[in-house]
Design a protein around this motif. Structure first.
Motif, short mmCIF file in Angstrom:
data_model
loop_
_atom_site.label_atom_id
_atom_site.label_comp_id
_atom_site.label_asym_id
_atom_site.label_seq_id
_atom_site.Cartn_x
_atom_site.Cartn_y
_atom_site.Cartn_z
N GLU A 111 0.92 -1.22 0.08
CA GLU A 111 -0.08 0.02 0.05
C GLU A 111 0.90 1.23 0.07
O GLU A 111 0.36 2.12 -0.89
CB GLU A 111 -0.85 -0.09 1.23
N ILE A 112 1.89 1.32 0.78
CA ILE A 112 3.03 2.37 1.03
C ILE A 112 3.54 2.52 -0.48
O ILE A 112 3.62 3.77 -0.96
CB ILE A 112 3.92 2.42 2.14
N THR A 113 3.76 1.54 -1.20
CA THR A 113 4.71 1.62 -2.35
C THR A 113 3.79 2.23 -3.32
O THR A 113 3.99 3.01 -4.07
CB THR A 113 5.06 0.11 -2.71
N ARG A 114 2.41 1.60 -3.40
CA ARG A 114 1.72 2.10 -4.45
C ARG A 114 1.51 3.79 -4.10
O ARG A 114 1.08 4.55 -5.17
CB ARG A 114 0.15 1.47 -4.27
N GLU A 115 1.07 4.29 -3.10
CA GLU A 115 1.03 5.38 -2.64
C GLU A 115 2.32 6.43 -3.14
O GLU A 115 2.05 7.48 -3.84
CB GLU A 115 0.89 5.86 -1.29
N LEU A 116 3.49 5.92 -2.83
CA LEU A 116 4.52 6.77 -3.37
C LEU A 116 4.61 6.57 -4.96
O LEU A 116 5.05 7.71 -5.52
CB LEU A 116 5.90 6.14 -2.89
N LEU A 117 4.47 5.55 -5.53
CA LEU A 117 4.44 5.71 -6.97
C LEU A 117 3.39 6.35 -7.55
O LEU A 117 3.45 7.17 -8.74
CB LEU A 117 4.20 4.11 -7.43
N ASP A 118 2.15 6.53 -7.02
CA ASP A 118 1.09 7.19 -7.40
C ASP A 118 1.61 8.80 -7.32
O ASP A 118 1.03 9.49 -8.31
CB ASP A 118 -0.17 7.09 -6.69
#
Length: 392
Positions: A111-118
């Motif tokens: 979830e954190i990784t997706r937020e950073l990529l977004d």
């Protein structure tokens, strides 16, 4: 007669090209070397592994020969301890920091990784600034149970401890800022340990205060020191390895194409990146007696630098050692150490990197390193700035 220039290890600021040539020369011609300060250096795989495997002759407590180290701080630091105290501390820490704990973090890491990529800018952006640096800081803060209101402070300490600094800041000013950040972090984590011991609140800090073995518990200082070690070592390892893996894929586009098609090879790619570019490129020990190594003798009570970067490139252990090979079997690299001090945070680093690489491949059809990366110059091996061009 002209003075002979002392033999010196080249800096790492060029990404390692010069130092890798120098390390090969040392492995072949001078596998045991004493520098101008009397520090003993070893370079070959078998010798580096032997130094890391023998705490009786190579102590982790560098306070033995380095004046100014606070004995209380040294005794609280798992990384500085030898048996039998090291065994007890590690067993207590392992009660709280378990494989199940790491496995339970997988959904939140994704979830954190997706937020950073977004949130990453469109087109070109600094991969370290936007992804590789904030990811482990955020994960470790949540793992420890740091409150959301304190995370800006937590990250500022992580920034300082990673060793990044503006060009205008002198080495002396940076050293002062580093010491202050470490002091502030220790005070914060010690206060958190006291609070959670009193109120029974959770997070890894709370679990560490509750760990018990044969009536022995970790002190508040030991809890704070391990938590700080997890932040610094875990943060540095993952930040640098993510950047180094992108560099490896830049230089081996066929490997990237394979990983995109066969995600089962992602863990092997991580191990190969860790072999070629270990973030902590050497370990430090202290000889407790005269020891024969590499055809010479290391005198007692000397600092010993064992180069994991050199050992991981030793053709005596690894065929074609400079090649990035996701099919390398076996891959007994020393990137996570060896022996009793084998990295406790290794499973977390593996999980974070595996999730991050898979999501990068999912999110971006193209992810190209552009321009020249900027590298750390001494303590760590890997990029501190890495511009990428990405297409979603």
């Amino acid at each position: 007669m002209a003075a002979v220039e002392p033999l010196r290890m080249p800096p790492l600021s060029d990404g390692g090209d010069e130092v890798l040539t120098w390390l090969k020369r040392m492995r072949d011609e001078q596998p045991l070397w004493a520098d101008e300060r009397g520090v003993q250096h070893v370079f070959r795989y078998d010798d580096v592994q032997a130094v890391m495997s023998d705490p009786a002759r190579f102590s982790s407590n560098i306070g033995r020969v380095m004046p100014g180290f606070d004995p209380e701080q040294v005794s609280a630091n798992l990384a500085s301890q030898d048996p039998p105290e090291h065994r007890l501390l590690r067993q207590l820490v392992s009660q709280a920091f378990t494989p199940r704990t790491v496995t339970g973090l997988r959904p939140r890491i994704a979830e954190i990784t997706r937020e950073l990529l977004d949130a990453a800018p469109e087109g070109e952006f600094d991969f370290v600034e936007h992804v590789a640096h904030p990811l482990p800081v955020t994960v470790i803060a949540e793992l420890l149970g740091v409150s959301p209101g304190d995370r800006a402070f937590f990250r500022s300490c992580a920034d300082a401890l990673l060793g990044t600094r503006a060009e205008a800041v002198s080495a002396a000013e940076h050293a002062k800022a580093l010491a202050e950040a470490n002091k502030e972090l220790q005070e914060y984590l010690s206060a958190e340990a006291r609070r959670r011991r009193a109120d029974g609140s959770g997070g890894l800090i709370g679990a560490l205060t509750a760990a018990e073995l044969d009536g022995r518990r970790l002190t508040d200082l030991q809890v704070a020191t391990f938590s700080g070690l997890l932040l610094t070592a875990g943060h540095i390892t993952i930040t640098l390895l993510l950047g180094s893996t992108l560099l490896a894929l830049r230089d081996n586009p066929e490997a990237e194409a394979r990983l995109r098609k066969d995600r089962s090879a992602v863990p092997a790619a991580f191990e190969e990146s860790l072999r070629l570019r270990p973030p902590f490129h050497r370990v430090v020990r202290v000889s407790t007696q005269d020891v024969e190594v590499a055809g010479g003798v290391i005198p007692a009570h000397r600092l010993v630098m064992a180069s994991t970067l050199s050992a991981n490139r030793d053709d005596r252990q690894f065929p074609d050692p400079d090649r990035f090979d996701v099919d390398r079997r076996p891959n007994r690299h020393l990137g996570f150490g060896h022996g009793i001090h084998f990295c406790l945070g290794g499973p977390l680093a593996r999980v974070e990197t595996e999730i991050a690489l898979n999501l990068l491949f999912d999110e971006f059809t193209e992810l190209e390193v552009t321009g020249e990366p900027a590298f750390h110059d001494s303590e760590f091996y890997g990029p501190k700035q890495l511009t990428v061009s990405a297409r979603r």
